[in-house]
Scaffold this motif. Structure first.
Motif, PDB file in Angstrom:
ATOM      1  N   GLY A  35      51.747  36.895  36.229  1.00  0.00           N
ATOM      2  CA  GLY A  35      51.209  37.876  37.197  1.00  0.00           C
ATOM      3  C   GLY A  35      50.695  39.165  36.583  1.00  0.00           C
ATOM      4  N   LEU A  36      49.765  39.700  37.180  1.00  0.00           N
ATOM      5  CA  LEU A  36      49.171  40.766  36.495  1.00  0.00           C
ATOM      6  C   LEU A  36      48.993  41.987  37.690  1.00  0.00           C
ATOM      7  CD1 LEU A  36      46.189  39.525  34.517  1.00  0.00           C
ATOM      8  CD2 LEU A  36      48.567  39.883  33.725  1.00  0.00           C
ATOM      9  N   ALA A  37      49.304  43.267  37.286  1.00  0.00           N
ATOM     10  CA  ALA A  37      49.253  44.180  37.966  1.00  0.00           C
ATOM     11  C   ALA A  37      48.696  45.597  37.146  1.00  0.00           C
ATOM     12  CB  ALA A  37      50.600  44.852  38.696  1.00  0.00           C
ATOM     13  N   PRO A  48      48.497  44.979  42.790  1.00  0.00           N
ATOM     14  CA  PRO A  48      48.299  43.539  42.182  1.00  0.00           C
ATOM     15  C   PRO A  48      47.012  43.552  41.538  1.00  0.00           C
ATOM     16  CG  PRO A  48      48.228  43.933  44.806  1.00  0.00           C
ATOM     17  CD  PRO A  48      48.452  45.323  44.084  1.00  0.00           C
ATOM     18  N   LEU A  49      46.479  42.733  40.602  1.00  0.00           N
ATOM     19  CA  LEU A  49      45.383  42.443  40.014  1.00  0.00           C
ATOM     20  C   LEU A  49      45.082  40.870  40.165  1.00  0.00           C
ATOM     21  CD1 LEU A  49      43.056  43.705  38.671  1.00  0.00           C
ATOM     22  CD2 LEU A  49      44.200  43.299  36.304  1.00  0.00           C
ATOM     23  N   SER A  50      45.901  40.169  39.431  1.00  0.00           N
ATOM     24  CA  SER A  50      45.384  38.745  39.504  1.00  0.00           C
ATOM     25  C   SER A  50      46.418  38.029  38.686  1.00  0.00           C
ATOM     26  CB  SER A  50      43.832  38.262  38.749  1.00  0.00           C
ATOM     27  OG  SER A  50      44.100  38.683  37.242  1.00  0.00           O
ATOM     28  N   VAL A  51      46.279  36.442  38.619  1.00  0.00           N
ATOM     29  CA  VAL A  51      47.254  35.721  37.997  1.00  0.00           C
ATOM     30  C   VAL A  51      46.701  34.890  37.076  1.00  0.00           C
ATOM     31  CG1 VAL A  51      48.788  33.804  38.434  1.00  0.00           C
ATOM     32  CG2 VAL A  51      48.666  35.621  40.110  1.00  0.00           C
ATOM     33  N   THR A 148      50.872  32.596  44.019  1.00  0.00           N
ATOM     34  CA  THR A 148      50.058  33.635  43.407  1.00  0.00           C
ATOM     35  C   THR A 148      50.375  35.147  43.914  1.00  0.00           C
ATOM     36  OG1 THR A 148      48.233  33.371  44.925  1.00  0.00           O
ATOM     37  CG2 THR A 148      48.220  32.050  42.861  1.00  0.00           C
ATOM     38  N   ASP A 151      53.748  35.923  42.047  1.00  0.00           N
ATOM     39  CA  ASP A 151      53.535  36.536  40.636  1.00  0.00           C
ATOM     40  C   ASP A 151      52.958  37.937  40.638  1.00  0.00           C
ATOM     41  OD1 ASP A 151      54.757  34.285  39.762  1.00  0.00           O
ATOM     42  OD2 ASP A 151      52.883  33.086  39.703  1.00  0.00           O
ATOM     43  N   LYS A 152      51.894  38.039  41.342  1.00  0.00           N
ATOM     44  CA  LYS A 152      51.050  39.600  41.382  1.00  0.00           C
ATOM     45  C   LYS A 152      52.105  40.379  41.900  1.00  0.00           C
ATOM     46  CE  LYS A 152      47.335  38.127  43.830  1.00  0.00           C
ATOM     47  NZ  LYS A 152      46.230  38.011  44.437  1.00  0.00           N
ATOM     48  N   CYS A 153      52.771  40.212  42.934  1.00  0.00           N
ATOM     49  CA  CYS A 153      53.639  41.252  43.557  1.00  0.00           C
ATOM     50  C   CYS A 153      54.976  41.582  42.460  1.00  0.00           C
ATOM     51  CB  CYS A 153      53.947  40.901  44.774  1.00  0.00           C
ATOM     52  SG  CYS A 153      52.555  41.100  46.164  1.00  0.00           S
TER      53      CYS A 153
END
Length: 176
Positions: A35-37, A48-51, A148, A151-153
């Motif tokens: 997960g990406l932030a 939040p950005l993406s996974v 998803t 994971d982002k959160c």
């Protein structure tokens, strides 16, 4: 890739003299997904950005994805979620569900040679996914979308915790 202490990562960003505001990328690394932030331009809020899908064979592709994100968003460092014990020490070398350690993930990214100038720091990820899970549970979201979002959160929780810490501690530093 070069490990730096949490406060050193933030201080390094604040001392960088560029016209472009540097951001941070938060990572919640799991056995199947990352997960990406991303921080806002002032490094006060995590968004939040993406996974990214994580497999044993796609580490080179992930390194390329990180290169692209670093370039696109002017990212100057990574904040990687890492399980810490109650005393704030690294717990069991970052072992995650499938037995692959967090250190192994970072080492594999480093071996690609694509992220040589990237600095990273670890930040406590304990309960980040569990807290988000509890918030999402009553929403009756489809299982795939829920995963998803989770994971982002979780990455947002990791990065926001880091941002709150460094902003509190940098503000305490006497100004010249």
């Amino acid at each position: 890739m070069k490990y730096v202490k949490p406060l050193s990562l933030a201080v390094g960003i604040s001392k960088t003299k560029t016209s472009v505001q540097r951001r941070l990328l938060g990572l919640d690394v799991g056995d199947k997904y990352v997960g990406l932030a991303i921080s806002d331009a002032s490094n006060k809020k995590a968004l939040p950005l993406s996974v990214l899908l994580r497999t044993k064979t796609n580490i080179d592709l992930m390194a390329t994805d990180f290169q692209n994100l670093i370039s696109k968003f002017s990212i100057s460092g990574l904040v990687v979620g890492y399980p810490l014990d109650r005393l704030g020490n690294i717990d069991d070398v970052g072992i995650i569900d499938d037995g692959v350690g967090m250190d192994t993930f970072i080492e594999e990214l480093h071996k690609t040679g694509k992220l040589e100038d990237v600095k990273y720091s670890y930040w406590d990820e304990r309960l980040s996914s569990k807290a988000v899970e509890m918030l999402l549970e009553p929403l009756n979201i489809h299982q795939v979308k829920k995963k998803t979002m989770l994971d982002k959160c979780a990455a947002v929780g990791i990065l926001q915790g880091y941002l709150d810490f460094v902003n509190k501690n940098i503000m305490r530093t006497p100004s010249q």
